[in-house]
Design a protein around this motif. Structure first.
Motif, PDB file in Angstrom:
ATOM      1  N   UNK A   7     -47.984 -24.723  10.514  1.00  0.00           N
ATOM      2  CA  UNK A   7     -47.543 -24.545  11.935  1.00  0.00           C
ATOM      3  C   UNK A   7     -47.964 -23.089  12.623  1.00  0.00           C
ATOM      4  N   UNK A   8     -48.025 -22.159  11.409  1.00  0.00           N
ATOM      5  CA  UNK A   8     -48.583 -20.755  12.019  1.00  0.00           C
ATOM      6  C   UNK A   8     -50.064 -20.858  12.027  1.00  0.00           C
ATOM      7  N   UNK A   9     -50.896 -21.698  11.537  1.00  0.00           N
ATOM      8  CA  UNK A   9     -52.385 -21.690  11.891  1.00  0.00           C
ATOM      9  C   UNK A   9     -52.519 -22.077  13.365  1.00  0.00           C
ATOM     10  N   UNK A  10     -51.764 -23.282  13.616  1.00  0.00           N
ATOM     11  CA  UNK A  10     -51.666 -23.884  14.850  1.00  0.00           C
ATOM     12  C   UNK A  10     -51.395 -22.737  15.931  1.00  0.00           C
ATOM     13  N   UNK A  11     -50.478 -22.105  15.494  1.00  0.00           N
ATOM     14  CA  UNK A  11     -49.757 -21.337  16.614  1.00  0.00           C
ATOM     15  C   UNK A  11     -50.724 -19.915  16.925  1.00  0.00           C
ATOM     16  N   UNK A  12     -51.517 -19.634  15.727  1.00  0.00           N
ATOM     17  CA  UNK A  12     -52.306 -18.361  15.964  1.00  0.00           C
ATOM     18  C   UNK A  12     -53.800 -18.812  15.833  1.00  0.00           C
ATOM     19  N   UNK A  13     -54.151 -20.154  16.037  1.00  0.00           N
ATOM     20  CA  UNK A  13     -55.272 -20.642  16.248  1.00  0.00           C
ATOM     21  C   UNK A  13     -56.439 -20.123  15.123  1.00  0.00           C
ATOM     22  N   UNK A  14     -55.941 -20.640  13.960  1.00  0.00           N
ATOM     23  CA  UNK A  14     -56.806 -20.363  12.721  1.00  0.00           C
ATOM     24  C   UNK A  14     -57.362 -21.646  12.274  1.00  0.00           C
ATOM     25  N   UNK A  15     -58.902 -21.700  11.972  1.00  0.00           N
ATOM     26  CA  UNK A  15     -59.412 -22.734  11.401  1.00  0.00           C
ATOM     27  C   UNK A  15     -59.295 -22.946   9.614  1.00  0.00           C
ATOM     28  N   UNK A  16     -58.976 -21.858   9.328  1.00  0.00           N
ATOM     29  CA  UNK A  16     -58.755 -21.859   7.633  1.00  0.00           C
ATOM     30  C   UNK A  16     -57.152 -21.820   7.320  1.00  0.00           C
ATOM     31  N   UNK A  17     -56.983 -22.959   6.447  1.00  0.00           N
ATOM     32  CA  UNK A  17     -55.577 -22.914   6.194  1.00  0.00           C
ATOM     33  C   UNK A  17     -55.242 -22.077   4.827  1.00  0.00           C
ATOM     34  N   UNK A  18     -54.717 -21.006   4.782  1.00  0.00           N
ATOM     35  CA  UNK A  18     -54.369 -20.363   3.633  1.00  0.00           C
ATOM     36  C   UNK A  18     -53.830 -21.600   2.340  1.00  0.00           C
ATOM     37  N   UNK A  19     -54.159 -21.012   1.111  1.00  0.00           N
ATOM     38  CA  UNK A  19     -53.799 -22.075   0.147  1.00  0.00           C
ATOM     39  C   UNK A  19     -52.586 -21.588  -0.677  1.00  0.00           C
ATOM     40  N   UNK A  20     -51.726 -22.377  -0.510  1.00  0.00           N
ATOM     41  CA  UNK A  20     -50.288 -22.028  -1.357  1.00  0.00           C
ATOM     42  C   UNK A  20     -50.343 -22.692  -2.636  1.00  0.00           C
ATOM     43  N   UNK A  21     -50.311 -21.949  -3.666  1.00  0.00           N
ATOM     44  CA  UNK A  21     -50.342 -22.575  -5.124  1.00  0.00           C
ATOM     45  C   UNK A  21     -48.786 -22.961  -5.409  1.00  0.00           C
ATOM     46  N   UNK A  22     -48.682 -23.764  -6.620  1.00  0.00           N
ATOM     47  CA  UNK A  22     -47.548 -23.821  -7.082  1.00  0.00           C
ATOM     48  C   UNK A  22     -46.796 -22.822  -7.800  1.00  0.00           C
ATOM     49  N   UNK A  23     -45.779 -22.644  -7.581  1.00  0.00           N
ATOM     50  CA  UNK A  23     -44.915 -21.362  -8.382  1.00  0.00           C
ATOM     51  C   UNK A  23     -45.465 -21.452  -9.912  1.00  0.00           C
ATOM     52  N   UNK A  24     -45.553 -20.070 -10.543  1.00  0.00           N
ATOM     53  CA  UNK A  24     -46.010 -20.275 -11.806  1.00  0.00           C
ATOM     54  C   UNK A  24     -45.161 -19.108 -12.496  1.00  0.00           C
ATOM     55  N   UNK A  25     -44.923 -19.244 -13.864  1.00  0.00           N
ATOM     56  CA  UNK A  25     -44.381 -17.983 -14.582  1.00  0.00           C
ATOM     57  C   UNK A  25     -45.594 -16.828 -14.648  1.00  0.00           C
ATOM     58  N   UNK A  26     -44.897 -15.699 -14.442  1.00  0.00           N
ATOM     59  CA  UNK A  26     -45.491 -14.375 -14.231  1.00  0.00           C
ATOM     60  C   UNK A  26     -46.582 -14.452 -15.439  1.00  0.00           C
ATOM     61  N   UNK A  27     -46.062 -14.442 -16.902  1.00  0.00           N
ATOM     62  CA  UNK A  27     -47.118 -14.352 -17.839  1.00  0.00           C
ATOM     63  C   UNK A  27     -48.328 -15.173 -17.840  1.00  0.00           C
ATOM     64  N   UNK A  28     -47.749 -16.453 -17.134  1.00  0.00           N
ATOM     65  CA  UNK A  28     -49.107 -17.750 -17.168  1.00  0.00           C
ATOM     66  C   UNK A  28     -49.852 -17.158 -16.015  1.00  0.00           C
TER      67      UNK A  28
END
Lengths: 234, 234
Positions: B128-149
């Motif tokens: 919704x933020x990329x549509x609102x701010x007119x961005x053609x690139x979608x930031x990549x959200x990774x799955x949560x991971x442990x700090x050590x990993x």
């Protein structure tokens, strides 16, 4: 560190009000002899000791005071059109307080959908943010005022207006101001200032400002300005 | 400008899904012949025309496409411990998307109170933020991971860790990195990283970072980093 906001502190003792006394004794469970910190919102940072734990009126003895605690090296006043969704302005106030701001004025513009602001509620957000981020200075929140009336108020310092209308002279803040000055920056509503409003400001000596190519929401633009001014004064 | 997010666009025609078709026809009331814009999240910015207004499947004909629309001149990956109150991370994701970010990884640390993250919900905030701010690139959200990993994963670029433990070598981002690089920056939870976690990162080649004297909330620290990296690449 437990911090209480005590704007009316004058003596070397202080009595917390009923709400904070209850919080201190019932929630934090602090016994007599515990040390707490107080901020007066005017730069005073106090270390105090609990000398009576009456849950309705906790008495504190001031042990030490630091004046001009983390005094800022510049003065930032942001005048921003309140957002339709007030949460966005509350969010801005919390974040700006964390990052560093001195004065905020809600301005009612031609395109403002929200024309009424509850300053009491917004001040509570600021107060809780200064306690959370350990600030001894309480940013000043002015009452909402019409854009035209605001422009008539005097201000000695750099005056800038952020707007999205094409304007060849727009520059970045970093190109417009020097460090350690007083800054007043205008941020428009959703839908931006009208060109009439922009010209009015330019005629009053405001310089046009760009925040870059990103289309930013009102509160993001206001926070972005707060970031940049604090960055330039770091 | 009406923008739709169309990650699966491949042809010179496109059919909006039922939800967006309904939004297009019933809410926006756009008739056949109207022009809309599409972003595919991979840098493609499309201009399209409505050729059928079936409220369950609106057909669009692509008129024009711009590739690498507002392509960024650097790569920013922020790994941040999700906040107890998920609203704060959602807020960070919205603002970081507006200001400019490429990749986000929720990291679960020793002091993380929140250990579960619903990526679907967070991705909706980003979209919704990329549509609102007119961005053609979608930031990549990774799955949560442990700090050590997470620390074991490879990364070619500048690696920094923001922490509040006293450390004589801490520097500002502006002193640590050059423009137009790849950056990976770690932001800790409420209560900060443990010294064990900080040392682990330092041994992995992360440089210690300071954000200044302000005590910032997790999401404010993360956004502050996002602002500074974008500022340095302006």
């Amino acid at each position: 560190m437990h911090i209480f906001y005590t704007p009316d502190i004058t003596q070397n003792t202080y009595t917390l009000n009923e709400e904070e006394s209850k919080h201190c004794v019932r929630v934090l469970r602090l016994p007599i002899g515990s040390q707490v910190n107080l901020v007066d919102g005017k730069g005073g940072f106090y270390t105090a000791e609990i000398i009576s734990d009456n849950p309705k009126k906790v008495n504190l003895s001031i042990l030490q005071v630091q004046r001009e605690f983390h005094k800022r090296n510049h003065y930032l006043h942001i005048a921003v059109a309140p957002t339709k969704n007030i949460d966005r302005i509350e969010w801005f106030l919390e974040k700006a307080t964390e990052l560093g701001i001195d004065e905020i004025t809600p301005i009612i513009t031609d395109r403002s959908e929200r024309r009424i602001v509850k300053e009491d509620r917004l001040n509570k957000v600021i107060t809780s943010a200064i306690k959370q981020s350990i600030k001894a200075y309480h940013p000043k929140l002015n009452e909402a005022i019409s854009y035209d009336a605001f422009l008539k108020l005097p201000f000695e310092g750099d005056k800038l207006i952020a707007h999205c209308i094409d304007h060849e002279d727009k520059k970045y803040i970093s190109e417009l101001v020097a460090p350690h000055q007083k800054y007043l920056i205008l941020i428009g509503p959703e839908g931006d200032f009208t060109s009439k409003e922009v010209n009015l400001a330019l005629n009053k000596g405001y310089k046009p400002l760009t925040l870059g190519d990103n289309r930013l929401r009102t509160e993001t633009a206001a926070l972005s300005v707060c970031f940049e001014i604090n960055y330039l004064n770091r």
